[in-house]
Design a protein around this motif. Structure first.
Motif, short mmCIF file in Angstrom:
data_model
loop_
_atom_site.label_atom_id
_atom_site.label_comp_id
_atom_site.label_asym_id
_atom_site.label_seq_id
_atom_site.Cartn_x
_atom_site.Cartn_y
_atom_site.Cartn_z
N VAL A 335 7.26 -5.82 -8.48
CA VAL A 335 8.64 -5.49 -8.30
C VAL A 335 10.04 -6.08 -8.68
N PRO A 336 10.25 -7.38 -8.46
CA PRO A 336 11.41 -7.59 -8.88
C PRO A 336 11.79 -8.11 -9.72
N ALA A 337 10.23 -8.83 -10.09
CA ALA A 337 10.05 -8.77 -11.78
C ALA A 337 9.96 -8.19 -12.70
N GLY A 338 10.30 -7.03 -12.04
CA GLY A 338 10.93 -6.17 -13.37
C GLY A 338 9.22 -5.64 -13.97
N VAL A 339 7.80 -5.77 -13.57
CA VAL A 339 6.75 -5.14 -13.94
C VAL A 339 7.44 -3.78 -13.88
N LYS A 340 6.47 -3.14 -14.76
CA LYS A 340 6.62 -1.22 -15.03
C LYS A 340 5.70 -0.71 -13.68
N VAL A 341 5.72 0.30 -12.91
CA VAL A 341 5.23 0.59 -12.23
C VAL A 341 4.82 2.02 -12.68
N ALA A 342 3.03 2.34 -12.11
CA ALA A 342 3.09 3.54 -12.40
C ALA A 342 1.98 4.45 -11.00
N PHE A 343 1.99 5.37 -10.36
CA PHE A 343 1.96 5.38 -9.33
C PHE A 343 0.39 5.81 -9.50
N GLY A 344 -0.71 5.76 -8.71
CA GLY A 344 -2.31 5.74 -8.72
C GLY A 344 -2.48 5.37 -7.11
N THR A 345 -3.77 6.53 -6.88
CA THR A 345 -4.42 6.31 -5.23
C THR A 345 -5.89 5.35 -5.86
N ASP A 346 -6.30 5.82 -7.01
CA ASP A 346 -8.03 6.09 -6.80
C ASP A 346 -8.00 6.69 -5.30
N ALA A 347 -7.91 8.02 -5.78
CA ALA A 347 -8.70 9.19 -4.69
C ALA A 347 -9.68 9.00 -5.32
N GLY A 348 -11.07 9.16 -3.78
CA GLY A 348 -12.05 9.26 -4.02
C GLY A 348 -12.53 7.94 -3.00
N VAL A 349 -11.72 6.93 -3.16
CA VAL A 349 -11.76 5.73 -2.63
C VAL A 349 -10.36 6.37 -1.42
N SER A 350 -9.55 6.52 -1.48
CA SER A 350 -8.40 7.56 -0.63
C SER A 350 -9.07 8.58 -0.43
N LYS A 351 -8.51 9.52 0.55
CA LYS A 351 -8.83 11.14 0.54
C LYS A 351 -8.25 11.64 -0.88
N HIS A 352 -8.97 12.79 -1.25
CA HIS A 352 -7.90 14.07 -2.21
C HIS A 352 -7.39 15.00 -1.17
N GLY A 353 -6.10 14.82 -1.91
CA GLY A 353 -5.04 16.15 -1.37
C GLY A 353 -4.11 14.85 0.14
N ARG A 354 -4.41 13.63 -0.13
CA ARG A 354 -3.72 12.71 0.55
C ARG A 354 -3.34 11.89 -0.57
N ASN A 355 -2.86 12.64 -1.60
CA ASN A 355 -2.30 11.21 -2.34
C ASN A 355 -0.78 11.24 -1.89
N ALA A 356 -0.04 11.72 -1.35
CA ALA A 356 1.09 11.22 -1.30
C ALA A 356 1.38 10.24 0.13
N ASP A 357 0.43 10.05 0.30
CA ASP A 357 0.26 8.41 1.51
C ASP A 357 0.46 7.37 0.75
N GLU A 358 0.33 7.72 -0.60
CA GLU A 358 1.19 5.94 -1.60
C GLU A 358 2.40 6.04 -1.31
N PHE A 359 3.44 7.30 -0.73
CA PHE A 359 4.57 7.04 -1.61
C PHE A 359 5.28 5.66 -0.41
N GLU A 360 4.73 5.85 0.71
CA GLU A 360 4.89 4.82 2.16
C GLU A 360 4.59 3.82 2.33
N LEU A 361 3.13 3.12 1.90
CA LEU A 361 2.91 2.42 0.60
C LEU A 361 3.51 1.44 -0.01
N LEU A 362 4.13 2.44 -0.81
CA LEU A 362 4.78 2.00 -2.58
C LEU A 362 6.07 1.46 -1.93
N VAL A 363 6.83 2.46 -0.50
CA VAL A 363 7.90 1.90 -0.07
C VAL A 363 7.89 0.85 0.87
N LYS A 364 7.27 0.47 1.59
CA LYS A 364 6.68 -0.70 2.57
C LYS A 364 6.66 -1.90 1.54
#
Length: 431
Positions: A335-364
C-alpha cells in the motif's frame, strides 16, 4: 429580468423532468452516496434507473414525475455493487471434508452448491465476482445467471486453473495413483508447448480469464513449500497464448520467486502474494498489475480448525499455521509503495456470503476505508475488464447498487450487513 430568467429556467427544468420521467423505471433516494469510490462522497442524492441501467444521478431527493416508484434509502449510505475478484463458488468446504465430498457427491449436486454459494454472495452485496477455478459447474452457472434463469452475481470465470505437474493445481496430489485417471490432468502442463495447449483448452471451454499457479499453495497436499513451481518460459507461454484470445491472466503466487516469474510474464494480477519483496514491488509498478491479497482465508482456516483440529492433513496444516502468522504483512508493504490493490477473498477457503470480512482486514493492514471500498469497486472493475459496465454509479452503467446503515468511511465493518441489493436493476434484497 432575474425573475423571468428564473421562471424560464424552472420551465425548462420541468420539461426536462417530464421527458426524463418517461425514461425511468424507478428512482432511488440515497441519504449519502459514494457514487465514484476514491472521490468525495455526495450527500442526499437521487439515482434514476431504466432497463437495468443507471440513467441519471442528481443532487438532492428529486420528486419524480409520472408513476415511476421511489426506493427510499434516505437513512442509508448507497454504494456501487461490490466486486470480489477471487472466489471459488463450487464449494464452501475444504480440507478433508472437501476431499471426501469430491468422491461421494455427484457433479449435479456440486452445481447446486455453486448456485447456493452464488446466491449467498449476491445477498451479501457482491454483484460481480471472478471465479478462479473449478471443474466447470460455474461456467454453466455464469451462463444461467446471464440468461436470467437463476439469480446470482455477474460471473467472470476462469474454467480450471492451469498448473504444472505436482503444482498447486494438480488435484491428484494426496490421492492414491489408482484414482488419478478419474481425477484427471487436463489442466496440467510441463514445458511451453504443453502450457500453450492447456491455455487454449480452457479458452475453448469458455473461460473468460486464465488462472495459473506459479508457486505452491497452502492447500496443496504436498510438502513442497510455497516457492516457484513454474519456469519463466511456461508462464510466458500461457500469458502470450491468453493474449492471442483477448484474455487476462491471474496468477496464484505466494513466494517472491514465483511472484517475479508471473509478473515478468505479464500477468494482470497476483493472487495472495504473501511474500512480496522489493523486486516484486518494482515489477508491480513496472507492469501495472494488481495485487489481490485474499486476507480472509485465515478466517476460514481458524474456523475449521476450531471445529476440528484434524480438518487438514499435517503437511497442509503446517502451511496454514505459517499463513495465519504472516497474513497482511505483504499488504503493509504494497500500500505505501503505491501498488494497485483489487479486492478478493478466496471465498471457498473463507466462507461464501461473508466476503465483506475482507474489508476489516484490509483496513487493519494499512488501507483506509475508502481505499478498501475502491479496491472492491472501481479497481476490481478495472482488473476484470468491466470498468465501462460496473464499479461506480454513473449514467450508462449497470444498476448494481447496494445500501448499508451507517457510514462505511467511518466504520468499514458496516459493509458486513448490507440491507439493500440491486443487480442490473433487479432488487434482490430490501425494498
Amino acid at each position: 429580468m432575474k425573475t423571468l430568467a428564473a421562471f424560464t429556467a424552472a420551465m425548462l427544468l420541468a420539461g426536462a423532468a417530464h421527458a426524463q420521467s418517461a425514461q425511468v423505471d424507478r428512482y432511488i433516494h440515497a441519504g449519502k452516496l459514494i457514487d465514484r469510490p476514491g472521490q468525495a462522497p455526495r450527500g442526499a442524492s437521487t439515482i434514476a434507473v431504466k432497463g437495468g441501467k443507471i440513467v441519471g444521478v442528481y443532487d438532492g431527493h428529486v420528486t419524480p414525475l409520472g408513476e415511476a416508484p421511489v426506493i427510499d434509502l434516505k437513512d442509508r449510505t448507497v454504494l456501487p455493487g461490490l466486486i470480489d475478484s477471487h472466489v471459488h463458488l463450487s464449494s464452501d468446504r475444504a480440507g478433508q471434508e472437501g476431499l471426501l465430498a469430491g468422491f461421494t457427491e455427484s457433479k449435479q449436486m456440486g452445481a447446486y452448491e455453486a448456485l447456493w454459494n452464488a446466491q449467498k454472495t449476491l445477498m451479501a452485496g457482491f454483484t460481480t465476482v471472478r471465479n478462479l477455478g473449478d471443474e466447470g459447474a460455474t461456467l454453466a452457472l455464469r451462463d444461467a445467471i446471464a440468461r436470467g434463469w437463476v439469480s446470482g452475481p455477474r460471473i467472470v470465470d476462469a474454467g480450471m486453473g492451469i498448473s504444472t505437474t505436482s503444482g498447486h493445481g494438480d488435484h491428484r496430489l494426496g490421492i492414491v495413483e489408482e484414482l488419478h485417471e478419474a481425477v484427471g490432468a487436463a489442466n496440467l502442463c510441463d514445458g511451453a508447448d504443453e502450457c500453450r495447449k492447456a491455455t487454449r483448452l480452457q479458452i475453448g471451454r469458455g473461460a473468460d480469464v486464465i488462472k495459473i499457479a506459479t508457486t505452491g499453495g497452502v492447500n496443496s497436499r504436498i510438502g513442497a513449500g510455497l516457492g516457484k513451481q513454474m519456469f519463466d518460459e511456461e508462464a510466458r507461454a500461457i500469458v502470450e497464448t491468453a493474449r492471442l484470445y483477448g484474455r487476462k491472466v491471474a496468477a496464484h503466487a505466494h513466494g517472491a520467486d514465483g511472484i517475479a516469474v508471473a509478473l515478468r510474464a505479464g500477468v494482470d494480477s497476483i493472487e495472495h502474494g504473501t511474500l512480496i519483496d522489493d523486486e516484486s514491488i518494482a515489477l508491480f509498478k513496472k507492469t501495472g498489475a494488481y495485487y489481490v491479497p485474499t486476507l480472509s482465508t485465515v478466517n476460514g482456516y481458524l474456523e475449521r480448525i476450531a471445529k476440528d483440529p484434524n480438518a487438514y492433513p499435517p503437511e497442509v496444516r503446517a502451511k496454514i499455521d505459517w499463513r495465519i502468522g504472516i497474513t497482511g504483512k505483504a499488504l503493509e508493504k504494497a500500500v505505501p509503495a503505491g501498488v494497485k490493490v483489487a479486492f478478493g477473498t478466496d471465498a471457498g477457503v473463507s466462507k461464501h456470503g461473508r466476503n465483506a470480512d475482507e474489508f476489516e482486514l484490509l483496513v487493519k493492514h494499512g488501507m483506509t476505508p475508502m481505499q478498501a471500498i475502491q479496491a472492491a469497486t472501481v479497481n476490481a472493475a478495472d482488473l476484470l475488464g468491466l470498468a465501462k459496465e460496473v464499479g461506480s454509479i454513473e449514467p450508462g452503467k449497470s444498476a448494481d447498487i447496494i445500501a448499508v446503515s451507517g457510514d462505511p468511511l467511518s466504520d468499514v465493518k458496516v459493509l458486513k450487513s448490507v440491507g439493500f441489493v440491486m443487480r442490473a436493476g433487479v432488487v434482490h434484497r430490501g425494498q
